[in-house]
Design a protein around this motif. Sequence first.
Motif, PDB file in Angstrom:
ATOM      1  N   LEU A 135      61.290  10.062  68.001  1.00  0.00           N
ATOM      2  CA  LEU A 135      62.260   9.053  68.612  1.00  0.00           C
ATOM      3  C   LEU A 135      61.368   8.154  69.357  1.00  0.00           C
ATOM      4  O   LEU A 135      60.695   8.484  70.302  1.00  0.00           O
ATOM      5  CB  LEU A 135      63.466   9.744  69.164  1.00  0.00           C
ATOM      6  CG  LEU A 135      64.153  10.857  68.369  1.00  0.00           C
ATOM      7  CD1 LEU A 135      65.336  11.310  69.075  1.00  0.00           C
ATOM      8  CD2 LEU A 135      65.024  10.091  67.100  1.00  0.00           C
TER       9      LEU A 135
ATOM     10  N   ALA B 157      62.640  14.821  69.070  1.00  0.00           N
ATOM     11  CA  ALA B 157      63.947  14.884  69.237  1.00  0.00           C
ATOM     12  C   ALA B 157      64.499  15.894  70.303  1.00  0.00           C
ATOM     13  O   ALA B 157      65.364  15.736  71.211  1.00  0.00           O
ATOM     14  CB  ALA B 157      64.757  15.084  68.089  1.00  0.00           C
TER      15      ALA B 157
ATOM     16  N   SER C 107      68.278  13.720  60.886  1.00  0.00           N
ATOM     17  CA  SER C 107      68.721  13.412  62.222  1.00  0.00           C
ATOM     18  C   SER C 107      68.738  14.722  63.187  1.00  0.00           C
ATOM     19  O   SER C 107      68.834  14.292  64.364  1.00  0.00           O
ATOM     20  CB  SER C 107      69.933  12.645  62.289  1.00  0.00           C
ATOM     21  OG  SER C 107      71.044  13.420  61.840  1.00  0.00           O
TER      22      SER C 107
END
Length: 159
Positions: free
Chosen positions: A12, A24, A5
């Motif tokens: 994304l 991201a 993440s």
Amino acid sequence: MGADSLDPEKLLQCPYDKNHQIRACRFPYHLIKCRKNHPDVASKLATCPFNARHQVPRAEISHHISSCDDRSCIEQDVVNQTRSLRQETLAESTWQCPPCDEDWDKDLWEQTSTPFVWGTTHYSDNNSPASNIVTEHKNNLASGMRVPKSLPYVLPWKN
């Protein structure tokens, strides 16, 4: 939160346009731009208070808030700040003002009655401090200089 993440290259999906896949690292900038381009969709979405990247349908925001991964990070920060604040408060509360031995009013009454004159030194008799007997006059000027007898009425640099 896994390492996946935090990957800046991870793609994304844009909440405003499902066809947009954004890296991201660029996602916050894209959200601002895309929100302006899609005001109709933006009005139906709510922003997560724990992570502004989370744009959730208004009907689902309370469920999202209760289950958001970033909530635990924020709560842990709050707990840590509260602990450190308590420790600081505890440390401050143990300090006490040192006792003060000064009494300015008393010192004022005990002062001698002789006025202070610059450039002179007064010596008083040790046996009777109240009767300031001047035993010697001395000025603090370098040798070869003398104290003026009177001040000029007009100072030379004021002309």
